[in-house]
Design a protein around this motif. Sequence first.
Motif, short mmCIF file in Angstrom:
data_model
loop_
_atom_site.label_atom_id
_atom_site.label_comp_id
_atom_site.label_asym_id
_atom_site.label_seq_id
_atom_site.Cartn_x
_atom_site.Cartn_y
_atom_site.Cartn_z
N ARG A 55 53.79 30.75 45.40
CA ARG A 55 53.70 32.21 45.27
C ARG A 55 53.38 32.62 43.83
NH1 ARG A 55 55.51 35.76 49.15
NH2 ARG A 55 55.74 34.74 51.18
N LEU A 56 53.98 31.93 42.87
CA LEU A 56 53.71 32.27 41.47
C LEU A 56 52.24 32.00 41.10
CD1 LEU A 56 56.98 31.11 39.67
CD2 LEU A 56 56.03 33.44 39.71
N ALA A 57 51.66 30.97 41.70
CA ALA A 57 50.24 30.70 41.44
C ALA A 57 49.39 31.89 41.85
CB ALA A 57 49.80 29.44 42.19
N VAL A 58 49.83 32.55 42.92
CA VAL A 58 49.09 33.72 43.43
C VAL A 58 49.42 34.97 42.61
CG1 VAL A 58 48.73 35.19 45.46
CG2 VAL A 58 49.00 32.70 45.73
N GLU A 59 50.70 35.14 42.31
CA GLU A 59 51.12 36.36 41.59
C GLU A 59 50.61 36.41 40.15
OE1 GLU A 59 55.32 36.11 42.25
OE2 GLU A 59 55.14 36.69 44.36
N THR A 60 50.33 35.24 39.58
CA THR A 60 49.76 35.21 38.23
C THR A 60 48.23 35.29 38.26
OG1 THR A 60 49.81 32.82 38.36
CG2 THR A 60 51.65 33.87 37.21
N CYS A 61 47.67 35.33 39.46
CA CYS A 61 46.21 35.36 39.67
C CYS A 61 45.53 34.06 39.22
CB CYS A 61 45.57 36.57 39.01
SG CYS A 61 46.24 38.11 39.64
N ILE A 62 46.33 33.02 39.03
CA ILE A 62 45.75 31.70 38.74
C ILE A 62 45.04 31.20 40.01
CG2 ILE A 62 46.42 29.27 38.45
CD1 ILE A 62 48.52 30.25 36.42
N TRP A 63 45.62 31.47 41.14
CA TRP A 63 45.09 30.99 42.41
C TRP A 63 45.02 32.16 43.42
CZ3 TRP A 63 42.62 26.60 43.15
CH2 TRP A 63 42.29 26.22 44.45
N PRO A 64 43.98 32.97 43.34
CA PRO A 64 43.89 34.13 44.22
C PRO A 64 43.73 33.74 45.70
CG PRO A 64 42.33 34.28 42.39
CD PRO A 64 42.86 32.89 42.41
N VAL A 65 44.28 34.56 46.55
CA VAL A 65 44.18 34.32 48.00
C VAL A 65 43.08 35.22 48.54
CG1 VAL A 65 45.40 34.53 50.19
CG2 VAL A 65 46.58 33.60 48.20
N TYR A 66 42.00 34.60 49.00
CA TYR A 66 40.87 35.39 49.49
C TYR A 66 40.09 34.60 50.53
CZ TYR A 66 37.76 32.63 46.42
OH TYR A 66 37.07 31.62 45.82
N GLU A 67 39.13 35.24 51.13
CA GLU A 67 38.28 34.54 52.08
C GLU A 67 36.84 35.03 51.95
OE1 GLU A 67 40.02 35.41 55.89
OE2 GLU A 67 39.67 37.56 55.70
N VAL A 68 35.92 34.19 52.40
CA VAL A 68 34.50 34.56 52.40
C VAL A 68 34.02 34.37 53.84
CG1 VAL A 68 32.25 34.22 51.33
CG2 VAL A 68 34.33 33.62 50.06
N VAL A 69 33.84 35.50 54.54
CA VAL A 69 33.47 35.45 55.95
C VAL A 69 32.00 35.83 56.05
CG1 VAL A 69 34.02 36.24 58.29
CG2 VAL A 69 35.82 36.14 56.55
N ASN A 70 31.20 34.89 56.50
CA ASN A 70 29.75 35.11 56.57
C ASN A 70 29.20 35.73 55.28
OD1 ASN A 70 29.46 34.11 59.24
ND2 ASN A 70 30.34 36.05 59.99
N GLY A 71 29.68 35.21 54.16
CA GLY A 71 29.17 35.66 52.86
C GLY A 71 29.89 36.85 52.27
N GLU A 72 30.74 37.52 53.06
CA GLU A 72 31.47 38.70 52.57
C GLU A 72 32.82 38.28 51.98
OE1 GLU A 72 30.50 41.99 52.56
OE2 GLU A 72 28.52 41.23 53.19
N TYR A 73 33.02 38.63 50.70
CA TYR A 73 34.29 38.29 50.04
C TYR A 73 35.36 39.31 50.40
CZ TYR A 73 32.34 34.66 47.02
OH TYR A 73 31.80 33.51 46.54
N LYS A 74 36.58 38.80 50.67
CA LYS A 74 37.70 39.71 50.92
C LYS A 74 38.96 39.16 50.28
CE LYS A 74 40.29 42.11 54.39
NZ LYS A 74 40.99 41.93 55.64
#
Lengths: 402, 311
Positions: free
Chosen positions: B235-254
């Motif tokens: 969780r700290l990796a995500v909260e520090t933005c070191i490891w953002p949680v995102y997805e790329v669906v058919n080229g669209e970033y979210k």
Amino acid sequence: MIKTTYAKGKVVAKTGNEVMAEAMRQIAPDVVAAYPITPATEIVQIFSQFVADGLVPTEFVAVESEHSAMSACIGACAAGARTMTGTSSQGLALMWEMLYIAAGLRLPLVMAVINRALSAPINIHGDQSDTMGARDAGWIQIYSENSQEAYDNMVQSTRIAEKLQLPTMITTDGFIISHCMEVVEILPDEDVKKFAGEFKPERYLLDIKRPYTLGAIDLQDYYFEHRFQLADAMNNAIPVILEVAQDFYKTFGRKYDLYEKYCMDDAEVALVIIGSAAGTAKVVVDDLRSKGVKAGLIKIRVFRPFPAKQLAADLAKLKVVAVMDRADSCSGAGAPLYTDVTAALYSNANAGLPLPKVVDYVYGLGGRDIDLDHFHEVFARLEKIKAGGPIGPVVEYINVRK
Amino acid sequence: MASLKELAKRPESFTGGHRLCTGCGAGTIARQALFAAGDKPVVVTSATGCLEVASTIFPFSAWNVPFFHSAFENSAASCSGIETAYRSLKKQGKIADDIRFIAFGGDGGTYDIGLQSLSGAMERRHKMLYICYNNEAYMNTGIQRSGATPRGAHTTTAPTGKVKTGKDQNRKDLTAIMAAHDIPYVGQTAVGYWNDFMTKVQKALEVDGPSFINIIQPCRLGWGYKPEDTMVLGRLAVETCIWPVYEVVNGEYKLNIKPKEKKPVTEFMKHQVRFKHLFKPENQTLLNEIQVEVDQRWAKLLRLCNEQPIA
């Protein structure tokens, strides 16, 4: 024109690569994963065209390397698919890691290998360094003298592999056979299909109702048993290879053995050789025979497993033998075929049979020609040794600038 | 996504009894991925690595689904072969089942030695999900640096010493490399967000083509922290933005998770022995540089996701 041995056979002019691809079309494996490499590329190209034309139900995977080709083939075969591929030289070298794994997992893949020299220097022509280097990987190795043998060996390959649960490579000499057009008898599709039969693996990954783990880690308590089982399968492979050859002979009329004996009945001096150069050597044997020299030749077909016992018994009748190696192992003590032949003879000597004198010739590396004169030179030396002359260097390199 | 209560009732496909370390996130990942696959049959492959060696010590196996391993660099190629066999046999009417395929690999087997095999399999559009359980070093062989190891981290092949401060280079952005393959689904997530990870697995298995998930997996041995803190560190990796949680669906970033506040990188690093040396006064500059790099990457991702910075 060759005489057909099978009434429904068709005589055609084709290259070695074309007939190997043809046998693959007739066997129609479920999966082929392959990567282009000279001089085996044509097999993959021709087979891709069969797929593109809907002539086979095969799924073809044009992978991004030979390592992935063998990895995908191993995966496909483990999944329950009859799987074949083809490669050569550097491609086989890149597969090295996976060759041992295919054998260790007991997956009956079939691979056409077009023998080519190994780099460096880079060279695209025929010698057997590539498959000789893979000789201890746990694969059945069957060599072919010409296109007809390459085709017939391919037709027999899946039966051998699947019965033994051992991966099998069928080889021909690069360019000399792979790209040389010869007259070949092709068997009818339906008869080859019937001969090959269905692939029915005992366990397979896609059998989801019986999930199992394949490729587990063995520690000190199991690894040795699994490797012993592999060795045991190889040790007991000869009867199966002969049984398939016998059925091939009964069905199609062409006879195959572990090795071919040419003018060996009363021979006193002989060559042991593998592959296409046997054809040239046979001409010299004929010539010498017409002059009263008791010359003979043994052409190895099955190199793995090595037919040590049978070969030693046949060689024990001779006075002098030259082993012809189209590969070198850089061991400082003779090339691969020589070391296997002499080891076989020694084991046999323990059983009380006489030992012929044996010399080794390394020839033809990187596609260097070996012609009639060279074989005459070899036989002349064997005759001198037979007459009591000195043996000289045991390992010789022929037709090379020293 | 099913509730935790419902999930708890599902049969275990990745079972207990494996030999993964206490607090290891790899087992959590395998178990949740197979939970997410649900009732649909899956065949699993794995690269050589912690997950494989610890879960398949012959004659035992933690896998209640068909599992295959052959070598280190070829989980994707192996899986592509199995998937091809499936298409062939299905087409010929030799099998009837509807089967999914999941390939696992650690960061060493994915970022480094297996990258070619992975790229090839994705380009060939095999219908398979590749999950990289990314603990940012070669943990199975004893914590050596990989292409996923972050700058400044101590590993046994990029150690700290009298003149060195751990790894000199930053990691490569593998998730972006996979997105550049234009495959239908790419996701990045962290251990500690079970709902996000399992949703991603479900989405990935639904697409008609290849998919890839990069999940950061704290390794208590290699990172040097208390085994009970695995989820906290994810969780700290995500909260520090070191490891953002995102997805790329058919080229669209979210962006899937936007932290309420953006914590400084030191909040993630201070719990870990591998970064201990960075907190010495003489390494303050390096620590600052790492923060700047994280900020730049985060800003770039926000632009791709069409998101505003955290207030």
